[in-house]
Scaffold this motif. Structure first.
Motif, PDB file in Angstrom:
ATOM      1  N   ASP A  39       0.833  -1.205   0.000  1.00 30.55           N
ATOM      2  CA  ASP A  39       0.000   0.000   0.000  1.00 30.55           C
ATOM      3  C   ASP A  39       0.862   1.248   0.000  1.00 30.55           C
ATOM      4  O   ASP A  39       0.602   2.216  -0.721  1.00 30.55           O
ATOM      5  CB  ASP A  39      -0.929   0.012   1.222  1.00 30.55           C
ATOM      6  CG  ASP A  39      -2.103  -0.943   1.074  1.00 30.55           C
ATOM      7  OD1 ASP A  39      -2.298  -1.473  -0.034  1.00 30.55           O
ATOM      8  OD2 ASP A  39      -2.814  -1.158   2.073  1.00 30.55           O
ATOM      9  N   LEU A  40       1.903   1.245   0.811  1.00 24.37           N
ATOM     10  CA  LEU A  40       2.784   2.405   0.893  1.00 24.37           C
ATOM     11  C   LEU A  40       3.490   2.657  -0.435  1.00 24.37           C
ATOM     12  O   LEU A  40       3.694   3.815  -0.836  1.00 24.37           O
ATOM     13  CB  LEU A  40       3.811   2.207   2.003  1.00 24.37           C
ATOM     14  CG  LEU A  40       4.802   3.358   2.234  1.00 24.37           C
ATOM     15  CD1 LEU A  40       4.061   4.635   2.614  1.00 24.37           C
ATOM     16  CD2 LEU A  40       5.806   2.990   3.322  1.00 24.37           C
ATOM     17  N   ASP A  41       3.827   1.598  -1.139  1.00 23.55           N
ATOM     18  CA  ASP A  41       4.546   1.737  -2.407  1.00 23.55           C
ATOM     19  C   ASP A  41       3.716   2.430  -3.488  1.00 23.55           C
ATOM     20  O   ASP A  41       4.268   2.897  -4.489  1.00 23.55           O
ATOM     21  CB  ASP A  41       4.998   0.365  -2.909  1.00 23.55           C
ATOM     22  CG  ASP A  41       6.108  -0.228  -2.054  1.00 23.55           C
ATOM     23  OD1 ASP A  41       6.742   0.535  -1.303  1.00 23.55           O
ATOM     24  OD2 ASP A  41       6.336  -1.454  -2.121  1.00 23.55           O
ATOM     25  N   THR A  42       2.400   2.482  -3.297  1.00 25.27           N
ATOM     26  CA  THR A  42       1.544   3.145  -4.290  1.00 25.27           C
ATOM     27  C   THR A  42       1.535   4.660  -4.106  1.00 25.27           C
ATOM     28  O   THR A  42       0.981   5.379  -4.931  1.00 25.27           O
ATOM     29  CB  THR A  42       0.098   2.628  -4.203  1.00 25.27           C
ATOM     30  OG1 THR A  42      -0.462   2.996  -2.931  1.00 25.27           O
ATOM     31  CG2 THR A  42       0.051   1.110  -4.358  1.00 25.27           C
ATOM     32  N   ILE A  43       2.149   5.151  -3.017  1.00 24.22           N
ATOM     33  CA  ILE A  43       2.169   6.584  -2.708  1.00 24.22           C
ATOM     34  C   ILE A  43       3.546   7.137  -3.063  1.00 24.22           C
ATOM     35  O   ILE A  43       4.568   6.639  -2.570  1.00 24.22           O
ATOM     36  CB  ILE A  43       1.873   6.825  -1.214  1.00 24.22           C
ATOM     37  CG1 ILE A  43       0.543   6.172  -0.824  1.00 24.22           C
ATOM     38  CG2 ILE A  43       1.834   8.318  -0.911  1.00 24.22           C
ATOM     39  CD1 ILE A  43       0.275   6.175   0.661  1.00 24.22           C
ATOM     40  N   SER A  44       3.578   8.162  -3.904  1.00 28.06           N
ATOM     41  CA  SER A  44       4.861   8.698  -4.351  1.00 28.06           C
ATOM     42  C   SER A  44       5.282   9.982  -3.630  1.00 28.06           C
ATOM     43  O   SER A  44       6.476  10.259  -3.494  1.00 28.06           O
ATOM     44  CB  SER A  44       4.826   8.966  -5.868  1.00 28.06           C
ATOM     45  OG  SER A  44       3.770   9.863  -6.189  1.00 28.06           O
ATOM     46  N   HIS A  45       4.311  10.764  -3.154  1.00 32.95           N
ATOM     47  CA  HIS A  45       4.634  12.052  -2.537  1.00 32.95           C
ATOM     48  C   HIS A  45       5.177  11.827  -1.121  1.00 32.95           C
ATOM     49  O   HIS A  45       4.539  11.158  -0.304  1.00 32.95           O
ATOM     50  CB  HIS A  45       3.390  12.927  -2.482  1.00 32.95           C
ATOM     51  CG  HIS A  45       3.667  14.364  -2.183  1.00 32.95           C
ATOM     52  ND1 HIS A  45       4.009  14.798  -0.919  1.00 32.95           N
ATOM     53  CD2 HIS A  45       3.674  15.461  -2.969  1.00 32.95           C
ATOM     54  CE1 HIS A  45       4.200  16.093  -0.927  1.00 32.95           C
ATOM     55  NE2 HIS A  45       4.009  16.531  -2.177  1.00 32.95           N
ATOM     56  N   PRO A  46       6.345  12.383  -0.791  1.00 31.66           N
ATOM     57  CA  PRO A  46       6.947  12.149   0.530  1.00 31.66           C
ATOM     58  C   PRO A  46       6.046  12.530   1.706  1.00 31.66           C
ATOM     59  O   PRO A  46       5.989  11.810   2.709  1.00 31.66           O
ATOM     60  CB  PRO A  46       8.204  13.030   0.497  1.00 31.66           C
ATOM     61  CG  PRO A  46       8.540  13.145  -0.953  1.00 31.66           C
ATOM     62  CD  PRO A  46       7.220  13.171  -1.673  1.00 31.66           C
TER      63      PRO A  46
END
Length: 211
Positions: A39-46
């Motif tokens: 799930d975290l890997d789908t988020i790109s913005h820091p």
């Protein structure tokens, strides 16, 4: 994450609100491996990654308060987070400054938190029905309450393709009210949800919990 607010909502749900102060690296260290990296890997913005990690840490704290083992979260087909190997219902919200979560052992819950932002005035026609729009009078705090309340009951229901403008109605309220009423209608499912929605203000942030 300093605790800002803790509350029992209607004796069935537990709410925690934390101030988000940690860096992404600090949150990684505290959580260890107790989160779903897919799930975290789908988020790109820091910043969004930081908020996501903080929300999972808060859920972990909530679950462990009940003496249960936290094994992470996954998302269902509608994108709603649920606990792994735990039947309790959860809902999460995060902003740049805060992260909040609510847990109910036996029934769905929904939570949202938003800052009063002029964008709510620019977009109000998209999420308010005509009576709601008239009632709000373009007043920012009122619009924020409408948005948070609708988002909270939407997250309680947990299914997509629900129109905020046409399918969710919030009964008229005053800005000082701490409890308002929402109605969500899903015509395809021939279903109607009537939900009390608890409103709390923290500085210029509105928080809503639908139970």
């Amino acid at each position: 994450m300093p605790l800002v607010h803790s509350e029992k909502i209607e004796e069935t749900s537990t709410l925690l609100l934390w101030k988000l102060t940690e860096t992404e690296d600090e949150l990684h260290t505290i959580l260890g491996s107790s989160y779903n990296s897919e799930d975290l890997d789908t988020i790109s913005h820091p910043q969004k990654q930081r908020e996501w990690l903080a929300s999972r840490l808060l859920i972990k704290i909530l679950v462990e308060q009940f003496g249960l083992l936290y094994e992470g979260t996954h998302k269902d087909e509608h994108g709603k987070a649920f606990l792994v190997n735990n039947a309790s219902h959860i809902s999460i919200t995060h902003t740049f400054d805060y992260v909040a979560a609510v847990i109910n052992p036996s029934a769905p819950v929904g939570i949202d938190m938003e800052k009063t932002d002029p964008k709510l005035q620019r977009t109000s026609r998209k999420y308010l029905s005509e009576p709601e729009f008239t009632h709000a009078e373009n007043e920012l705090a009122t619009l924020c309450m409408y948005w948070c309340a609708k988002e909270a009951i939407y997250k309680l229901y947990g299914k997509k393709k629900i129109s905020f403008r046409n399918s969710i109605y919030i009964q008229p309220f005053t800005k000082s009210q701490r409890l308002i009423q929402g109605i969500l209608t899903d015509d395809e499912e021939d279903l109607q949800i009537n939900s009390p929605i608890h409103i709390r203000w923290f500085e210029d942030y509105c928080l809503a919990v639908s139970v």
